[in-house]
Design an enzyme around this catalytic site. Structure first.
Site: not given
Ligand SMILES: NC(=O)c1ccc[n+]([C@@H]2O[C@H](COP(=O)([O-])OP(=O)(O)OC[C@H]3O[C@@H](n4cnc5c(N)ncnc54)[C@H](O)[C@@H]3O)[C@@H](O)[C@H]2O)c1
Length: 346
Positions: A15, A36-37, A63-64, A85, A129, A153, A157, A183, A298
């Protein structure tokens, strides 16, 4: 090339942030393995990493959420630490389809932690995040600011942070570092790797890049009446290469730390949307048309990090400027107008 016998597993390493981190680790002589998937990345990333570094990471398409496959993956290698990640990151999709975000982010983390425990790999860096912070009462945002995510989301986290806290309390052998990214933007200065969102980008930089490229006719700026110098929202943008280097410093910290620690990774400076537009125009030489639309639900007016804890304890500081971020984002965009997908030969 430097050598370092340590092998680091990057989940989600093909990613955006993972690939830049892979480059920094390989350049520092680490061995890198990626699981990574490929749900949000392309296999082409691996050869780009090899061109930049001269080294190809090991790769397994896993896939985890598949604990058995994950466990087999761990049997093939010996890892010194894991940087986690992998996850779904779209705030918008998490609102329209919360179950997918919770399922992916929570299950993949739980299975990863179970397998790590089984294989006695107890060193973890987690991609957190800044969305876990509540609307800040004080700025800049310190690690001990009040928490309170306002979208699924962000809550996923936050839940993972709580799971990691419980795990660390249950077993002091674990060494866990949570990095709360602000960011991340920009791309590797070679223009070989960068952010390649599928569909319509929801973040400012990739959207700006496509407006500059002529794919979209204008940038929509959500809200012009915030209590900021020019009425638009202010964010702490951090160059993805600086962020990647933060992981390198955190790996060194893992060797000398115990328990769990949390760090903000940001620059400590905020830029308004209009300031970013100006910087992007300067970097690209292209006038960016924009319109103001309604505020987005938001969005908080101002968010920027206090990165001093990372500076003191990790010995890390973001170095690149907003001009570097725009220049490298534009360089990536012009060299890869279709992202990682190559154009078919005429
Ligand atoms: N980019 C940002 O703005 C930002 C900001 C704060 C935090 N983060 C976090 O940083 C991490 C990396 O972000 P990114 O921007 O590189 O995202 P990305 O989507 O580019 O990378 C995530 C990678 O994880 C993989 N993945 C997803 N679910 C998986 C699963 N179940 N099993 C295996 N692989 C899986 C995807 O294929 C992708 O390659 C994420 O956890 C994200 O939430 C990102």
């Amino acid at each position: 090339m430097k050598t370092n016998s340590k092998n680091i597993l990057l989940t989600g390493g093909t990613g955006y942030i993972g690939s830049h981190t892979a480059v920094e680790l390989l350049n520092a002589g680490y061995h890198v393995t990626i699981f990574d998937n490929l749900s949000n990345s392309k296999i082409e990333v691996l050869s780009r990493i090899e061109i930049i570094t001269g080294a190809m990471p090991e790769f397994e398409q896993i896939d985890l959420r598949d604990e058995a496959e994950l466990s087999k993956g761990f049997d093939k290698y010996s890892f010194d630490a894991v940087i986690h990640f992998a996850g779904l990151k779209s705030v918008g999709e998490s609102v329209t389809n919360p179950l997918d975000t919770y399922e992916n982010n929570l299950l993949s983390t739980i299975y990863l932690l179970k397998v790590m425990r089984k294989k006695a790999v107890l060193n973890l860096i987690f991609s957190g995040s800044a969305t876990v912070y509540a609307i800040p009462e004080t700025l800049p945002i310190k690690e001990n600011n009040v928490l309170g995510a306002d979208c699924p989301y962000g809550r996923s986290k936050l839940m993972i942070e709580e799971i990691l806290t419980d795990l660390s309390v249950s077993d002091p052998e674990w060494k866990i570092q949570i990095l709360r990214y602000f960011n991340p933007v920009g791309a590797h200065p070679t223009g070989l790797i960068g952010e390649d969102p599928s569909g319509i980008p929801s973040n400012l930089f990739p959207y700006l890049s496509r407006v500059a490229q002529g794919v979209y006719k204008e940038l929509k700026i959500f809200g012009s009446d915030y209590k900021t110098s020019d009425g638009t929202c202010i964010r702490d943008y951090i160059h993805v290469v600086d962020l990647a280097k933060g992981h390198l410093s955190t790996l060194s910290r893992l060797d000398h730390s115990s328990g769990m620690e949390i760090f903000n990774l940001g620059t400590g400076h905020g830029y308004s949307v209009l300031e970013v537009v100006k910087a992007y125009e300067k970097a690209s030489g292209i006038k960016i048309p924009y319109i103001f639309t309604e505020r987005r639900k938001g969005d908080i007016p101002i968010s920027y990090a206090d990165p001093t804890k990372a500076e003191h304890l990790l010995g890390w500081k973001a170095e690149k400027t907003i001009d570097d971020m725009c220049k490298d984002a534009w360089n990536w965009q012009t060299k890869n107008p279709n992202g990682y997908i190559k154009k078919k030969k005429e």
